[in-house]
Design a protein around this motif. Sequence first.
Motif, PDB file in Angstrom:
ATOM      1  N   LEU A  19      49.279   5.473  28.713  1.00 43.72           N
ATOM      2  CA  LEU A  19      49.924   7.008  28.475  1.00 43.72           C
ATOM      3  C   LEU A  19      50.128   7.240  30.131  1.00 43.72           C
ATOM      4  O   LEU A  19      49.834   7.027  30.925  1.00 43.72           O
ATOM      5  N   TYR A  20      51.340   8.079  30.408  1.00 44.95           N
ATOM      6  CA  TYR A  20      51.586   8.463  31.661  1.00 44.95           C
ATOM      7  C   TYR A  20      51.739  10.168  31.575  1.00 44.95           C
ATOM      8  O   TYR A  20      52.171  10.749  30.802  1.00 44.95           O
ATOM      9  N   PHE A  21      51.020  10.623  32.730  1.00 46.54           N
ATOM     10  CA  PHE A  21      50.982  11.890  32.972  1.00 46.54           C
ATOM     11  C   PHE A  21      51.819  12.449  34.190  1.00 46.54           C
ATOM     12  O   PHE A  21      51.962  11.550  35.170  1.00 46.54           O
ATOM     13  N   ARG A  22      52.255  13.566  34.405  1.00 54.05           N
ATOM     14  CA  ARG A  22      53.256  13.826  35.578  1.00 54.05           C
ATOM     15  C   ARG A  22      52.321  14.135  36.792  1.00 54.05           C
ATOM     16  O   ARG A  22      51.198  14.689  36.689  1.00 54.05           O
ATOM     17  N   GLU A  23      52.647  13.535  37.881  1.00 54.52           N
ATOM     18  CA  GLU A  23      52.005  13.823  39.058  1.00 54.52           C
ATOM     19  C   GLU A  23      51.953  15.380  39.482  1.00 54.52           C
ATOM     20  O   GLU A  23      52.946  16.210  39.263  1.00 54.52           O
ATOM     21  N   THR A  24      50.915  15.789  39.788  1.00 51.47           N
ATOM     22  CA  THR A  24      50.629  17.287  39.803  1.00 51.47           C
ATOM     23  C   THR A  24      50.441  17.809  41.233  1.00 51.47           C
ATOM     24  O   THR A  24      49.433  17.445  41.835  1.00 51.47           O
ATOM     25  N   PRO A  25      51.196  18.532  41.913  1.00 50.25           N
ATOM     26  CA  PRO A  25      50.721  19.061  43.003  1.00 50.25           C
ATOM     27  C   PRO A  25      49.745  20.171  42.910  1.00 50.25           C
ATOM     28  O   PRO A  25      49.611  20.922  42.057  1.00 50.25           O
TER      29      PRO A  25
END
Length: 704
Positions: free
Chosen positions: A176-182
Amino acid sequence: MALVVLALLAAAERVYVYEVESDVEITEDVPHVLGISWRFGEQLLVVWVPRDVAPGIILFTNETAPIPLYDRKYFLLVAPADAQPNQRADAEAFLKTPDGTYPVVFRKPDAGILHTIAHSIEEALTILKQMGLQPEYRGKAELVAKGDPDAGRETAAPTLPRRPSVGSTFDVYGGLYFRETPITKTGLVVIPVRGTESVCINLPYAAYVGYDAKSFALGTSIRGGAVDADLIVEVYKIEFGGNCTFLGSRRFVLANRTIYLVDLINSTTSVDRLAVFVMLDVRSFSGQPSVGVNASLIYTRTYRYGFEVGEFAARATSASGYQINNYVRRVVIGPYVAYDGYVAQTASSSLALRIATQPEDGTCKNLQVRFTINGRSPSGTYTYRDICNGECIYDVYLPNIWEPSFQVEYFHAKAFDGGLFWVLDIEYTDGSTPYVRSIFLRNTDAFRYWRWAEQWKTSPGAIDAVWANPFLSSALEIYAAPMEPSTALVIYHGLVTIRAISTGVILTISGKIVYPGLDTAVYIKKAEIDVAMPLSVRRIDVVGGFYLMPDYQLNSITPPGWVREAFDVKRVVDFILMLAGVVGRVAGLLGFATGEGLKSVGDSVRAQVLDYYTARIIYRRGWYTNVASDTIIVPLRIPSLYGRVSATELEITRICLDNICANPNLKAYVQPEAGYLIPSIEFVKNWMFRGQVLYIRAYETSMR
């Protein structure tokens, strides 16, 4: 970063760090010391560090770099400084340290932290400080097992892949893939799933897990700064109305390059459809950090209908060869995409290459090659004798692949959204490093395995309606040196994917010639794909053909009429190059990323019938075309597939991308057009799009 570390040290717990040589390989069962009690229970933290670093060559980019080599029997163990173990405990092994001997047992981690990966002992100490610990390096230690440490260990798998048999049940690995988050604030920060559709009406940004997941792990990375935070994972049951019901949560200490096991997702809980929601509880941060999170899962699946699996093959080839002319201890081949859906016990490799070295004092020595997957997990060590012809020639081949090693590294690749690659550790049998003149790759599979097409399961008695939707069946990836690179390095990167649609298939054909020295790339100009099937191909037809553009719109090759099927398919061929901290200067060029679209003139894509069972798909870029796209989408309508109630096997027998050709014999399977008697209750397409788009209508159309 310094302010964060100082704040953590103010309340940090003192820990001892031991540099361990072990006769036990560490996987998902990690060391615990019975009787100790600290914030991680009885668990000792495992940190992987390189056993050594040596000069190497990243073959496809012809770049020299220091290449680390890890060893699953060499790592750091972290224990509380005031540990008081139960010396009478029934131990499976003993940790012998300068501070005493600890009785050790192996089990799933008490605190969820499977392990951390560092590039050096110094970096490992820094990561531990960022976790709120006060580490003290205490020197070398030994982890010694009671009895035979290798008892029951599988060492090798057959070279040829084994297609799963219909009716069998097996483990399936995916991601599963999550967005890289600042990170721009303290407090709760949501880590949203990649994709366009929410799986929970009442919980945006949740990720779909689905049914029958037996293992779930998250991998984390921190870039651009430091973060003091907890990682929070909430698990939900997806109700039939679309709302999600909370089942439980786990909270972990956030650490860089760390894998966490989430025990709430298991074979018992996932008899229902599950979803996960991920967030951070940020206490402080410095710099401009961003946090990346991805998940690695293992499912249980039963193969019932003959179309739920396909193949992935990663080809290593060189039409000429790679000129090295340097002392080389390590050779990196890859990375390749780690496509979702790997079926356990089906991996293989036929990797073969010819290495030419310079004689020493007029003689050639025996060459020893140790094969490791991703530079961490071994797959055999072999010795090769030379063929002397003015230089020392060694024909190197990999007899087999170690399935346990492949499974571990695939699991890691999904957790960190990375790829799969080989690291060959080469040396003469006397321990000296060879001067390598050239390397010639044979046209063979670097990796090959069977893959489950989607997260969807099947049910006995009748086919679930969700399988009527398009899915990614099979894929082939190629790296090659298309011409003599002694004066200017040239790399070819190609990818062909097959998506099944019951009345046809969609081919996506990607290719580019990369000139690293010029920092440029030339897009694919021609392609031929031979497709064979046990039914007639006499009326096969190309239903439009399209270039995929950078904004994921389509630039028509032939009159459009099948547009929305290719929405966001370009995301499938994007992947992150991850090589143990070594990032090549041409990594950006090798990914399939397009420029702005321009008007196309004279392009063509058509189907040519070779015989009753075989057709050739031919693409040509026009002489006056200047379309900045490396991907062609070719929908194929095959009337003989209409009305079927069982699966049909297709085979890609030959491909030529520009002048790079191979005979992969890649199998793909088309689902029946009729017979879907169970209503669909699954609806996402994580694996088809690698987490980029979830909605099933992304590829739907009428092929009639």
